[in-house]
Design a protein around this motif. Structure first.
Motif, PDB file in Angstrom:
ATOM      1  N   VAL A   1       0.852  -1.183   0.000  1.00 18.56           N
ATOM      2  CA  VAL A   1       0.000   0.000   0.000  1.00 18.56           C
ATOM      3  C   VAL A   1       0.890   1.235   0.000  1.00 18.56           C
ATOM      4  O   VAL A   1       1.907   1.277   0.689  1.00 18.56           O
ATOM      5  CB  VAL A   1      -0.916   0.022   1.244  1.00 18.56           C
ATOM      6  N   CYS A   2       0.515   2.234  -0.775  1.00 15.18           N
ATOM      7  CA  CYS A   2       1.185   3.531  -0.777  1.00 15.18           C
ATOM      8  C   CYS A   2       0.149   4.588  -0.418  1.00 15.18           C
ATOM      9  O   CYS A   2      -0.910   4.667  -1.044  1.00 15.18           O
ATOM     10  CB  CYS A   2       1.787   3.823  -2.150  1.00 15.18           C
ATOM     11  N   ILE A   3       0.458   5.380   0.597  1.00 16.90           N
ATOM     12  CA  ILE A   3      -0.449   6.424   1.074  1.00 16.90           C
ATOM     13  C   ILE A   3       0.227   7.775   0.904  1.00 16.90           C
ATOM     14  O   ILE A   3       1.394   7.942   1.271  1.00 16.90           O
ATOM     15  CB  ILE A   3      -0.791   6.220   2.570  1.00 16.90           C
ATOM     16  N   GLU A   4      -0.507   8.728   0.350  1.00 19.77           N
ATOM     17  CA  GLU A   4      -0.002  10.090   0.228  1.00 19.77           C
ATOM     18  C   GLU A   4      -1.169  11.062   0.202  1.00 19.77           C
ATOM     19  O   GLU A   4      -2.322  10.664   0.101  1.00 19.77           O
ATOM     20  CB  GLU A   4       0.871  10.252  -1.024  1.00 19.77           C
ATOM     21  N   LYS A   5      -0.864  12.335   0.299  1.00 18.71           N
ATOM     22  CA  LYS A   5      -1.866  13.386   0.150  1.00 18.71           C
ATOM     23  C   LYS A   5      -1.690  13.944  -1.250  1.00 18.71           C
ATOM     24  O   LYS A   5      -0.646  14.499  -1.574  1.00 18.71           O
ATOM     25  CB  LYS A   5      -1.649  14.476   1.206  1.00 18.71           C
TER      26      LYS A   5
ATOM     27  N   GLY B   1       5.284  11.960   2.731  1.00 22.89           N
ATOM     28  CA  GLY B   1       4.903  13.276   3.248  1.00 22.89           C
ATOM     29  C   GLY B   1       3.963  13.209   4.430  1.00 22.89           C
ATOM     30  O   GLY B   1       2.917  13.857   4.439  1.00 22.89           O
ATOM     31  N   ILE B   2       4.326  12.456   5.460  1.00 19.44           N
ATOM     32  CA  ILE B   2       3.441  12.265   6.613  1.00 19.44           C
ATOM     33  C   ILE B   2       3.028  13.576   7.263  1.00 19.44           C
ATOM     34  O   ILE B   2       1.881  13.724   7.690  1.00 19.44           O
ATOM     35  CB  ILE B   2       4.061  11.294   7.649  1.00 19.44           C
ATOM     36  N   PHE B   3       3.907  14.567   7.328  1.00 19.93           N
ATOM     37  CA  PHE B   3       3.536  15.817   7.990  1.00 19.93           C
ATOM     38  C   PHE B   3       2.526  16.630   7.184  1.00 19.93           C
ATOM     39  O   PHE B   3       1.841  17.479   7.740  1.00 19.93           O
ATOM     40  CB  PHE B   3       4.774  16.650   8.329  1.00 19.93           C
ATOM     41  N   LYS B   4       2.407  16.370   5.885  1.00 22.82           N
ATOM     42  CA  LYS B   4       1.344  16.991   5.089  1.00 22.82           C
ATOM     43  C   LYS B   4      -0.016  16.428   5.484  1.00 22.82           C
ATOM     44  O   LYS B   4      -1.038  17.065   5.294  1.00 22.82           O
ATOM     45  CB  LYS B   4       1.575  16.741   3.596  1.00 22.82           C
ATOM     46  N   ILE B   5      -0.009  15.225   6.012  1.00 24.28           N
ATOM     47  CA  ILE B   5      -1.249  14.543   6.385  1.00 24.28           C
ATOM     48  C   ILE B   5      -1.623  14.830   7.838  1.00 24.28           C
ATOM     49  O   ILE B   5      -2.770  15.134   8.139  1.00 24.28           O
ATOM     50  CB  ILE B   5      -1.106  13.012   6.185  1.00 24.28           C
ATOM     51  N   VAL B   6      -0.644  14.742   8.757  1.00 28.22           N
ATOM     52  CA  VAL B   6      -0.963  14.791  10.187  1.00 28.22           C
ATOM     53  C   VAL B   6      -0.518  16.058  10.902  1.00 28.22           C
ATOM     54  O   VAL B   6      -0.823  16.235  12.077  1.00 28.22           O
ATOM     55  CB  VAL B   6      -0.369  13.563  10.925  1.00 28.22           C
ATOM     56  N   GLY B   7       0.198  16.927  10.223  1.00 30.67           N
ATOM     57  CA  GLY B   7       0.722  18.119  10.882  1.00 30.67           C
ATOM     58  C   GLY B   7       2.097  17.829  11.460  1.00 30.67           C
ATOM     59  O   GLY B   7       2.540  16.685  11.495  1.00 30.67           O
ATOM     60  N   LYS B   8       2.772  18.866  11.915  1.00 32.08           N
ATOM     61  CA  LYS B   8       4.175  18.743  12.315  1.00 32.08           C
ATOM     62  C   LYS B   8       4.338  18.795  13.834  1.00 32.08           C
ATOM     63  O   LYS B   8       5.088  19.595  14.367  1.00 32.08           O
ATOM     64  CB  LYS B   8       4.995  19.834  11.636  1.00 32.08           C
ATOM     65  N   ASP B   9       3.627  17.940  14.536  1.00 33.79           N
ATOM     66  CA  ASP B   9       3.768  17.801  15.985  1.00 33.79           C
ATOM     67  C   ASP B   9       4.620  16.555  16.221  1.00 33.79           C
ATOM     68  O   ASP B   9       4.127  15.425  16.163  1.00 33.79           O
ATOM     69  CB  ASP B   9       2.395  17.661  16.631  1.00 33.79           C
ATOM     70  N   PHE B  10       5.918  16.760  16.457  1.00 32.83           N
ATOM     71  CA  PHE B  10       6.856  15.638  16.546  1.00 32.83           C
ATOM     72  C   PHE B  10       6.500  14.673  17.678  1.00 32.83           C
ATOM     73  O   PHE B  10       6.584  13.461  17.518  1.00 32.83           O
ATOM     74  CB  PHE B  10       8.293  16.138  16.717  1.00 32.83           C
ATOM     75  N   GLU B  11       6.131  15.203  18.826  1.00 32.44           N
ATOM     76  CA  GLU B  11       5.816  14.343  19.974  1.00 32.44           C
ATOM     77  C   GLU B  11       4.592  13.472  19.682  1.00 32.44           C
ATOM     78  O   GLU B  11       4.598  12.266  19.940  1.00 32.44           O
ATOM     79  CB  GLU B  11       5.585  15.206  21.214  1.00 32.44           C
ATOM     80  N   ALA B  12       3.536  14.072  19.125  1.00 24.32           N
ATOM     81  CA  ALA B  12       2.333  13.308  18.784  1.00 24.32           C
ATOM     82  C   ALA B  12       2.635  12.285  17.691  1.00 24.32           C
ATOM     83  O   ALA B  12       2.131  11.152  17.729  1.00 24.32           O
ATOM     84  CB  ALA B  12       1.221  14.254  18.337  1.00 24.32           C
TER      85      ALA B  12
END
Length: 135
Positions: A33-37, A86-97
């Protein structure tokens, strides 16, 4: 198992991911599976890969992304590898979360499924719970 491809924007992370995806197609005995925005890499990967655009499903944020992947795995036990660009495009750039989600996802997938993320960040700026997944 979780693997991260890290680096600042423009360092070739997506190219590495595309190469890994297409190499995996040749060697896996399960589903990929490939996931992207959006659809930036759709035409660069094999037609044998299940491509998913999170925008089609309204996936935004860490919890929605985790639920999406967990649901995908629950519905198909033959998924052997998941690639996320590009995970941060999907979930935002909260490193701890993000690190907390990686820990949950690592427990969920165990040794059965490999999940590879491209992470647009310098490794030095990532939280410790993220750094431990850099191979």
């Amino acid at each position: 198992m979780i693997n991260l491809i890290t680096g600042k924007k423009g360092t070739g992370k997506t190219k590495i991911l595309i190469d890994q995806i297409n190499d995996t197609v040749k060697s896996t005995n399960g589903n990929i599976v490939c996931i992207e925005k959006g659809d930036n890499i759709r035409r660069s990967i094999s037609y044998k890969v299940r491509w998913c655009d999170v925008e089609q499903f309204g996936i935004e944020g860490i919890d929605a992304f985790y639920g999406y992947v967990a649901g995908m795995l629950a519905g198909n036990y033959d998924i052997k590898e998941i690639f996320v660009d590009g995970i941060f495009k999907i979930v935002g750039k909260d490193f701890e979360a993000f690190g907390n989600m990686l820990e949950k996802l690592d427990k969920l997938t165990g040794d059965d499924t490999i999940v590879v993320f491209t992470v647009s960040a310098d490794p030095d700026e990532l939280s410790d719970n993220v750094k431990k997944f850099i191979k």
